[in-house]
Enzyme design. Structure first.
Site, mmCIF file in Angstrom:
data_model
loop_
_atom_site.group_PDB
_atom_site.id
_atom_site.type_symbol
_atom_site.label_atom_id
_atom_site.label_comp_id
_atom_site.label_asym_id
_atom_site.label_seq_id
_atom_site.Cartn_x
_atom_site.Cartn_y
_atom_site.Cartn_z
ATOM 1 N NE ARG A 1 21.810 -31.018 -9.410
ATOM 2 C CZ ARG A 1 22.424 -30.051 -9.056
ATOM 3 N NH1 ARG A 1 22.481 -28.991 -9.973
ATOM 4 N NH2 ARG A 1 22.961 -30.027 -7.819
ATOM 5 N NE ARG B 1 22.501 -29.482 -3.904
ATOM 6 C CZ ARG B 1 21.328 -29.129 -4.617
ATOM 7 N NH1 ARG B 1 20.438 -29.833 -4.508
ATOM 8 N NH2 ARG B 1 21.535 -28.309 -5.396
ATOM 9 C CE LYS C 1 26.882 -21.966 -7.345
ATOM 10 N NZ LYS C 1 25.951 -22.184 -6.359
HETATM 11 P P1 ADP Z 1 24.400 -26.806 -6.640
HETATM 12 O O1 ADP Z 1 25.114 -25.431 -6.604
HETATM 13 O O2 ADP Z 1 23.060 -26.606 -6.870
HETATM 14 O O3 ADP Z 1 24.649 -27.093 -5.170
HETATM 15 P P2 ADP Z 1 26.533 -27.746 -8.231
HETATM 16 O O4 ADP Z 1 26.127 -28.690 -9.579
HETATM 17 O O5 ADP Z 1 27.382 -26.835 -8.268
HETATM 18 O O6 ADP Z 1 25.076 -27.766 -7.435
HETATM 19 O O7 ADP Z 1 27.146 -29.387 -7.303
HETATM 20 C C1 ADP Z 1 26.520 -30.412 -7.004
HETATM 21 C C2 ADP Z 1 27.305 -31.327 -6.057
HETATM 22 O O8 ADP Z 1 28.709 -31.569 -6.743
HETATM 23 C C3 ADP Z 1 27.708 -30.913 -4.898
HETATM 24 O O9 ADP Z 1 26.494 -30.947 -4.168
HETATM 25 C C4 ADP Z 1 28.701 -31.411 -4.396
HETATM 26 O O10 ADP Z 1 28.523 -32.847 -3.971
HETATM 27 C C5 ADP Z 1 29.354 -31.664 -5.712
HETATM 28 N N1 ADP Z 1 30.647 -30.543 -5.946
HETATM 29 C C6 ADP Z 1 30.512 -29.727 -6.988
HETATM 30 N N2 ADP Z 1 31.555 -28.789 -6.921
HETATM 31 C C7 ADP Z 1 32.225 -29.060 -5.859
HETATM 32 C C8 ADP Z 1 33.293 -28.481 -5.251
HETATM 33 N N3 ADP Z 1 33.944 -27.400 -5.933
HETATM 34 N N4 ADP Z 1 33.736 -28.929 -4.316
HETATM 35 C C9 ADP Z 1 33.415 -30.283 -3.706
HETATM 36 N N5 ADP Z 1 32.110 -30.910 -4.168
HETATM 37 C C10 ADP Z 1 31.748 -30.396 -5.196
#
Ligand code: ADP
Length: 193
Positions: free
Chosen positions: A139, A150, A14
């Protein structure tokens, strides 16, 4: 102006696709993951609250992420928004619908990047190793244990959005296993249809 959601599990690509859309179409990437990591790194109260939850791989509360998005929607709209990593729950999806309506905006497409779990694990483990090899740090949630959580969060809490947006006639599936440019071309096909 086009507003889209990029939907898919962690490691689906993404962020990579969003960056190319920003570069080439002047769209604005709204990544709640990036916003939360910034809050964490800058040591704000909210950042401290979410740090452990994120490192573990769980979702932070709907209230926090909806608040972050609400703020951004009032800013520059440029070539349209790319929602990356948001919404991740049905409550967030409902909230986004309301916020967009308040702004007089519409959501045009929900693009689901379809991949399989083995690829995700390989990509994320690879990303962590690359970060370390480049002299940085991985990370906090790019490790096998957090990744499992996740993925579970994705299947339990986020994948219902596929049905939700399908029912609204907005869902477009894209094969996320192709090359970066192949995926990009498929997304372009959706945007230009
Ligand atoms: P990825 O898609 O690789 O899991 P992101 O950078 O989108 O990583 O998100 C990392 C973390 O941030 C998630 O595992 C969660 O803890 C938090 N997070 C991100 N976006 C959201 C969301 N929309 N709602 C709840 N938690 C979120």
């Amino acid at each position: 102006m086009t507003n889209i959601i990029l939907l898919g599990p962690p490691g689906a690509g993404k962020g990579t696709q969003a960056a190319m859309l920003v570069e080439e179409r002047g769209m604005i990437q709204l990544s709640t993951g990036d916003m939360l990591r910034e809050a964490k790194d800058s040591g704000t109260e909210m950042g401290k609250i979410v740090a452990d939850v994120m490192a573990r791989g769980d979702l932070v509360t709907d209230e926090i992420v909806i608040g972050l998005i609400r703020e951004k929607l009032q800013g520059d709209k440029a070539g349209g928004f790319i929602f990356d990593g948001f919404p991740r729950t049905l409550a967030q999806a409902d909230a986004l619908g309301e916020l967009m309506a308040e702004q007089g905006e519409t959501l045009d497409h929900v693009i689901e990047l379809q991949v399989n779990d083995e690829v995700l694990v390989d990509r994320i483990v690879g990303r962590a190793a690359e970060a370390v090899a480049a002299g940085g740090t991985a990370r906090a949630d790019d490790n096998a244990e957090s990744l499992k959580i996740r993925l579970m969060a994705y299947y339990k809490q986020t994948s219902p959005l596929i049905g939700y947006y399908h029912a609204k006639g907005m869902l477009k599936g894209v094969d996320g296993l192709g090359s970066m440019d192949g995926v990009k071309a498929e997304i372009a096909g959706v945007l230009e249809a």
